[in-house]
Design a protein around this motif. Structure first.
Motif, mmCIF file in Angstrom:
data_model
loop_
_atom_site.group_PDB
_atom_site.id
_atom_site.type_symbol
_atom_site.label_atom_id
_atom_site.label_comp_id
_atom_site.label_asym_id
_atom_site.label_seq_id
_atom_site.Cartn_x
_atom_site.Cartn_y
_atom_site.Cartn_z
ATOM 1 N N LEU A 8 0.826 -1.202 0.000
ATOM 2 C CA LEU A 8 0.000 0.000 0.000
ATOM 3 C C LEU A 8 0.863 1.255 0.000
ATOM 4 O O LEU A 8 1.959 1.260 0.551
ATOM 5 C CB LEU A 8 -0.875 0.048 1.262
ATOM 6 N N THR A 9 0.322 2.300 -0.589
ATOM 7 C CA THR A 9 0.928 3.608 -0.428
ATOM 8 C C THR A 9 0.369 4.188 0.868
ATOM 9 O O THR A 9 -0.613 3.666 1.419
ATOM 10 C CB THR A 9 0.575 4.537 -1.608
ATOM 11 N N LEU A 10 0.938 5.260 1.350
ATOM 12 C CA LEU A 10 0.437 5.906 2.556
ATOM 13 C C LEU A 10 -1.014 6.355 2.361
ATOM 14 O O LEU A 10 -1.853 6.213 3.250
ATOM 15 C CB LEU A 10 1.333 7.094 2.908
ATOM 16 N N MET A 70 -6.179 -7.136 5.603
ATOM 17 C CA MET A 70 -5.279 -6.374 4.727
ATOM 18 C C MET A 70 -4.323 -5.531 5.555
ATOM 19 O O MET A 70 -3.130 -5.467 5.256
ATOM 20 C CB MET A 70 -6.090 -5.479 3.781
ATOM 21 N N LEU A 71 -4.847 -4.904 6.591
ATOM 22 C CA LEU A 71 -3.998 -4.053 7.429
ATOM 23 C C LEU A 71 -2.937 -4.864 8.163
ATOM 24 O O LEU A 71 -1.813 -4.397 8.350
ATOM 25 C CB LEU A 71 -4.848 -3.247 8.413
ATOM 26 N N VAL A 76 3.763 -0.691 3.770
ATOM 27 C CA VAL A 76 3.582 0.648 3.217
ATOM 28 C C VAL A 76 4.840 1.064 2.469
ATOM 29 O O VAL A 76 5.949 0.939 2.981
ATOM 30 C CB VAL A 76 3.252 1.669 4.344
ATOM 31 N N ILE A 77 4.627 1.543 1.249
ATOM 32 C CA ILE A 77 5.735 2.032 0.425
ATOM 33 C C ILE A 77 6.183 3.375 0.987
ATOM 34 O O ILE A 77 5.381 4.293 1.134
ATOM 35 C CB ILE A 77 5.274 2.227 -1.036
ATOM 36 N N ASP A 78 7.452 3.462 1.290
ATOM 37 C CA ASP A 78 8.030 4.711 1.788
ATOM 38 C C ASP A 78 8.514 5.513 0.588
ATOM 39 O O ASP A 78 9.283 5.008 -0.243
ATOM 40 C CB ASP A 78 9.196 4.402 2.732
ATOM 41 N N THR A 107 -0.083 5.191 -12.564
ATOM 42 C CA THR A 107 0.585 5.086 -11.272
ATOM 43 C C THR A 107 0.532 3.621 -10.883
ATOM 44 O O THR A 107 -0.538 3.001 -10.900
ATOM 45 C CB THR A 107 -0.114 5.963 -10.210
ATOM 46 N N ILE A 108 1.683 3.062 -10.569
ATOM 47 C CA ILE A 108 1.774 1.647 -10.208
ATOM 48 C C ILE A 108 1.552 1.536 -8.697
ATOM 49 O O ILE A 108 2.265 2.154 -7.905
ATOM 50 C CB ILE A 108 3.149 1.045 -10.573
ATOM 51 N N VAL A 109 0.545 0.768 -8.318
ATOM 52 C CA VAL A 109 0.188 0.583 -6.908
ATOM 53 C C VAL A 109 -0.008 -0.909 -6.635
ATOM 54 O O VAL A 109 -0.060 -1.708 -7.563
ATOM 55 C CB VAL A 109 -1.105 1.369 -6.548
ATOM 56 N N GLY A 110 -0.152 -1.252 -5.370
ATOM 57 C CA GLY A 110 -0.485 -2.624 -5.006
ATOM 58 C C GLY A 110 -1.922 -2.926 -5.423
ATOM 59 O O GLY A 110 -2.726 -2.015 -5.649
#
Length: 163
Positions: A8-10, A70-71, A76-78, A107-110
């Motif tokens: 995940l992103t922030l 999920m959490l 998280v991607i820094d 935008t590349i995300v999970g």
């Protein structure tokens, strides 16, 4: 099912946390009130309002469990760890679709954050997977539902990943 890491992103983390909070604090009360009202109608064996509310409750609880899971598995991607030398999760990549001579930004995300309407594609999607690790100037052929398309990487930037 193998439990896998959820990237995940922030921004994506905050979105999931907000949805979970809303489900637990607002929706649970609303659904409980609907069940209570339906019970007040009398015989619940033939009470469609009761059945609907109970189904909604089950779906909501299932969503809560999914979000909590999920959490627990979230990474998280820094933003500081994003390398702009190549396409990676958290980057926005500008590509030229060679066949249609058009420029597109992804935008590349999970996978948990993917939203094709916002041009956020999963690192597990055919296009996302093909672009990962590519550098500016690289071309890549991607198998898509309509056949094969070729993209040329034009630009790599940090995506909008912060809260």
């Amino acid at each position: 099912m193998v439990d896998k890491e959820v990237v995940l992103t922030l921004k994506g983390l905050k979105k999931i946390e907000d949805e979970l909070e809303h489900l637990k604090t607002v929706r649970r009360k609303e659904v409980a009130e609907r069940i209570k009202q339906a019970i007040a109608f009398g015989d619940i064996s033939e009470n469609s309002e009761y059945d609907e509310a109970k189904n909604e409750q089950a779906q909501m609880e299932e969503r809560i469990m999914k979000l909590e899971g999920m959490l627990k598995k979230a990474r998280v991607i820094d933003e500081d760890d994003i390398n702009l030398d190549q396409v990676s999760i958290g980057t926005t990549v500008q590509v030229e679709d060679i066949e249609f001579d058009e420029i597109v930004e992804y935008t590349i995300v999970g996978s948990a954050e993917a939203d094709p309407y916002e041009l956020k594609i999963s690192n597990e999607s055919p296009v996302g997977r093909a672009l990962l690790g590519k550098k500016i100037g690289d071309t890549v052929e991607v198998q898509i539902p309509d056949g094969v398309t070729t993209y040329k990487v034009l630009k790599i930037e940090k995506g909008e990943i912060d809260g």
